[in-house]
Design a protein around this motif. Structure first.
Motif, PDB file in Angstrom:
ATOM      1  N   UNK A 118       0.837  -1.196   0.000  1.00  0.00           N
ATOM      2  CA  UNK A 118       0.000   0.000   0.000  1.00  0.00           C
ATOM      3  C   UNK A 118       0.867   1.239   0.000  1.00  0.00           C
ATOM      4  N   UNK A 119       0.705   2.078   1.021  1.00  0.00           N
ATOM      5  CA  UNK A 119       1.508   3.291   1.141  1.00  0.00           C
ATOM      6  C   UNK A 119       2.735   3.110   2.027  1.00  0.00           C
ATOM      7  N   UNK A 120       2.967   1.878   2.502  1.00  0.00           N
ATOM      8  CA  UNK A 120       4.124   1.597   3.346  1.00  0.00           C
ATOM      9  C   UNK A 120       5.202   0.879   2.537  1.00  0.00           C
ATOM     10  N   UNK A 121       6.457   1.178   2.829  1.00  0.00           N
ATOM     11  CA  UNK A 121       7.560   0.549   2.104  1.00  0.00           C
ATOM     12  C   UNK A 121       8.856   0.761   2.880  1.00  0.00           C
ATOM     13  N   UNK A 122       9.912   0.110   2.437  1.00  0.00           N
ATOM     14  CA  UNK A 122      11.220   0.244   3.066  1.00  0.00           C
ATOM     15  C   UNK A 122      12.172   0.951   2.104  1.00  0.00           C
ATOM     16  N   UNK A 123      12.974   1.848   2.666  1.00  0.00           N
ATOM     17  CA  UNK A 123      13.962   2.591   1.889  1.00  0.00           C
ATOM     18  C   UNK A 123      15.348   2.229   2.408  1.00  0.00           C
ATOM     19  N   UNK A 124      16.145   1.594   1.576  1.00  0.00           N
ATOM     20  CA  UNK A 124      17.523   1.267   1.936  1.00  0.00           C
ATOM     21  C   UNK A 124      18.458   2.269   1.277  1.00  0.00           C
ATOM     22  N   UNK A 125      19.494   2.672   2.005  1.00  0.00           N
ATOM     23  CA  UNK A 125      20.418   3.638   1.435  1.00  0.00           C
ATOM     24  C   UNK A 125      21.654   3.798   2.287  1.00  0.00           C
ATOM     25  N   UNK A 126      22.535   4.668   1.840  1.00  0.00           N
ATOM     26  CA  UNK A 126      23.808   4.906   2.516  1.00  0.00           C
ATOM     27  C   UNK A 126      23.704   6.114   3.435  1.00  0.00           C
ATOM     28  N   UNK A 127      23.974   5.892   4.717  1.00  0.00           N
ATOM     29  CA  UNK A 127      24.010   6.961   5.712  1.00  0.00           C
ATOM     30  C   UNK A 127      25.463   7.205   6.095  1.00  0.00           C
ATOM     31  N   UNK A 128      25.899   8.449   5.997  1.00  0.00           N
ATOM     32  CA  UNK A 128      27.280   8.810   6.334  1.00  0.00           C
ATOM     33  C   UNK A 128      27.280   9.739   7.543  1.00  0.00           C
ATOM     34  N   UNK A 129      27.960   9.294   8.611  1.00  0.00           N
ATOM     35  CA  UNK A 129      28.096  10.087   9.835  1.00  0.00           C
ATOM     36  C   UNK A 129      29.551  10.047  10.266  1.00  0.00           C
TER      37      UNK A 129
END
Length: 209
Positions: A118-129
């Motif tokens: 539906x309107x829910x989903x997962x977003x995978x990505x690169x986080x830089x800290x």
């Protein structure tokens, strides 16, 4: 006109009428006035310290009919960390935590959209800290699209995740008399994003028709 030619013409027009229209994702700039990047972490194992980042910018591309093709990126000012206590914020900006002088930005770039329901989903990505990049996954929900009173199209999302600060080299701590630690390891992140659709240039608009 041969029967075969007539049949080819008929099939051509049927295909043209029934072919699905190509849908283009819209590009949005994040509206900092209606976007919030918040976090919380355990203090002494008994309470939560909450904070936010007050300066950031970013963009996202989104089409409700093709969520899998969505993309997003953000650049957050490390210096803008705000927990409501100046002494604590100064410590968080220091080299014992974020090292804001050396690493002025926290960045996120999406790589994949998955598990759409539906309107829910997962977003995978690169986080830089603090100079270290790790892949994370956000649980996201599309809030909808609406036009504001000035005619701007807006789109909104909510997202959340949890990271371990040690993964990004942020390890400072103090041991309590009870054996516990002053600062927890897990950081809960919650985001409310609202974006304003970018205005199309005349040439781009014509090309999409």
């Amino acid at each position: 006109m041969s029967v075969l030619y007539r049949m080819m013409v008929v099939f051509y027009f049927i295909g043209a009428i029934t072919a699905p229209l190509e849908v283009f994702a819209a590009d949005y700039d994040i509206d900092a006035e209606h976007t919030h990047i918040m976090f919380q972490i355990k203090h002494m194992g008994i309470s939560n310290v909450k904070g936010s980042f007050d300066r950031f910018q970013g963009t996202f591309s989104f089409d409700p009919e093709n969520i899998k093709a969505a993309k997003a990126s953000a650049n957050i000012s490390t210096e803008s960390i705000n927990t409501g206590v100046k002494k604590r914020d100064d410590h968080l900006r220091s080299d014992e935590f974020f090292g804001a002088a050396k690493h002025p930005s926290i960045t996120f770039v999406s790589k994949e959209i998955s598990e759409i329901d539906g309107n829910s989903f997962k977003v995978s990505g690169d986080l830089s800290i603090a100079g270290i990049t790790k892949q994370i996954t956000l649980d996201a929900e599309f809030g909808g699209i609406a036009k504001d009173p000035w005619g701007n199209e807006r789109a909104a999302f909510s997202a959340s995740t949890k990271i371990n600060r040690h993964d990004f080299g942020i390890t400072w701590n103090k041991v309590l008399e009870t054996g516990g630690l002053v600062v927890g390891d897990d950081v809960k992140i919650s985001i409310e994003v609202e974006g304003i659709r970018k205005q199309e240039k005349a040439g781009e608009k014509s090309a999409q028709k």
